[in-house]
Scaffold this motif. Structure first.
Motif: not given
Length: 99
Positions: A8, A34-36, A38-39, A52, A59, A64
Motif C-alpha cells: 500500500a 492508499d490506506g482506504q 488497502a483496507l 505499507t 487513510l 490502515l
C-alpha cells in the motif's frame, strides 16, 4: 501459488518497484493506492503480509494498521511499514498500532 503480499503506497513508482522485487522472488502481489483502498481489499481477501507506507491520502499507514488489526480476516498478519520518515516518534506510533 506463492504467498500473497499487499503493498500500500500512494507512489506508483514505489508500488511498482516493490511489486517487481516481490514477484521476482515468487510472491503474488496485490497493490493498493492508499490506506482506504488497502483496507477495502483486505476486508475481502486473505493475504500473508502487508507492506505499507506511512504518509498516504484518504487513510494513512497508522490508520490502515489499526483498521487491519481491528478487522477479522487479516488481523494477525505481519505488517511492515516502509517510510522515509526517520522520527523515532513515528516509528513508535507504527509499532504501537501493530506494525
Amino acid at each position: 501459488m506463492g504467498k500473497i503480499i499487499m503493498t500500500a503506497d500512494d507512489s506508483a513508482s514505489v508500488r511498482q518497484m516493490v511489486a517487481f522485487t516481490l514477484k521476482q522472488n515468487g510472491y503474488d502481489v496485490i497493490e493498493a493506492v492508499d490506506g482506504q483502498d488497502a483496507l477495502t481489499k483486505l476486508g475481502v481477501k486473505k493475504v500473508d503480509m502487508l507492506l505499507t507506507d506511512l504518509n498516504m491520502p484518504k487513510l494513512d499507514g497508522i490508520g490502515l494498521i489499526k483498521g487491519v488489526r481491528a478487522g477479522a480476516l487479516n488481523k494477525f498478519i505481519p505488517i511492515v511499514m516502509l517510510t522515509t520518515e526517520s522520527q523515532d516518534s513515528k516509528k513508535a506510533e507504527g509499532k504501537s498500532a501493530g506494525a
